[in-house]
Design an enzyme around this catalytic site. Sequence first.
Site: not given
Length: 480
Positions: A179, A254, A288, A384
């Site tokens: 996806k 992840e 990330c 974050e």
Amino acid sequence: MTDKVRDYWRNFVGGEWVDAADGGRIAVLDPASGETICEVARGSAADIDRAVAAARQAFESRVLLAMTPAARGELMFEIARQLDGLADEIALVEMRDNGKTLQNGYKEVALTQRYLRYYGGLADKLEGRQIPLGEGLLDYTVHMPYGVSAQIVPWNGPLPVGARSVACALITGNTVVLKSPEDSPLSLFLFAEACERAGVPKGALSIVCGYGREAGAALVAHPDIDHIVFTGSVETGKSVLRAAVERVIPCVMELGGKSAGIVYADADLDLTARNAARGIFTHSGQICSAASRLIVHRSIHDQLVEKLKAQAGMRTVGPGAEGRDMGPVISDRQLLRIEGLCQAGVEEGATLVTGGSRLDQPGYFMPPTIFSGVTPRMRIANEEFFGPVLVVIPFDTPEEAVEIANGTDYGLAAGVFTRDLRLAHWTADRLVAGQVYVNDWWVGGVETPFGGTKRSGYGREKGQEALLGYVQTKNVGIRY
Ligand code: NAD
């Protein structure tokens, strides 16, 4: 070179290019202008059903397993070759739907080819063991594929992130339904085209774009998938895991990060400032493993902040098409989140050294931003940003530095800056993170295992270790 993005892109399902089953479309925006550049088919549950059925059929037909491992490796080399012919268009779409410069778009192609060649070369090197059981017995292990691997990819680096998981899955004999990210889907369509041209068997790979809550949720909850690879945020990751739990299937997760570099008093401050700035401002912080926290010995805090500010000041911000150092962030939603968190930092009493709010121009541009004098409990020290925002936190002792570095929910990457080798090892040993860099940021790459600890996830991508996430061990014991 082409400079026009195709108006409309179909999904690649079971070897065919198809409209969404319900005819739906998603408008793709250019983050550098906020304007629509094209439409893509809006995959939903019916499209996912079709893709999973094709992947199941391809897996059960053993079309990949019938090839020698070396031939599966050759297939990866061929996909890499086919990407050469698509590189111009990939660089263009990476610039238009993702905000990268053209040069960085080409770098994404080169990185993807490197992954394909690395894993292509490993295809015939994943060996089992022979276990001695004594006279009259032969015992050995084999690595079995799981079956249909469902893969969900985020928007920040869709091509290499998607391709590396696809490569690991295909060389180990799994089939894939991927996806692609709705915000930045175009380069993966071109990857599908390279796979088609290279002769990847029909159904072995489908790439479906759609919204996460529609196509993504339908894929991870599908009763006929055997394995999940998810790269994205912790919140979405939790919902993916809840779906996986129902059928007890393995996941490679992840997730996000709030990675810290510790800077000791003896560090080379120019080198540290250069690497820390590269670590947080590259791709406007939308990585990330960005160096989003710097934990700095109090004696050099002010001096280093000045050098970091100078690094921020050297960077130009603007559209990738103009070749600026920093492009836009992906969307207005993301920019609002970053600005909101910056506002929280100011209210919590951190010192805003530079940046802090969007540029006054069309598109979603956030300047390099630095907060100093941050304390570990502040929101900006824990949440974050996924944007170009660095928080600098002072410390007094090495024990305190490590405690602060390990003190968030995340544990993806970490860094140490010092000239003292003993202190570097001492610190690396105590940092809870999947990767640790010393006197640099992002040491390694394709060859080095990458992944999270704690809420940054589990399982490893990259390196040889990644392959172990795509196979399960079968032991065969024979009395003869
Ligand atoms: P996100 O979680 O919102 O989306 C990631 C993907 O999940 C997208 O394709 C999205 O469509 C899909 N998705 C959304 N809802 C879903 C659902 N309910 N079920 C299934 N799929 C769903 O993340 P994002 O904002 O696109 O990406 C940024 C995040 O990804 C950051 O937290 C970043 O740290 C993380 N990330 C991690 C890595 C890594 O390797 N650790 C790499 C890149 C990005």
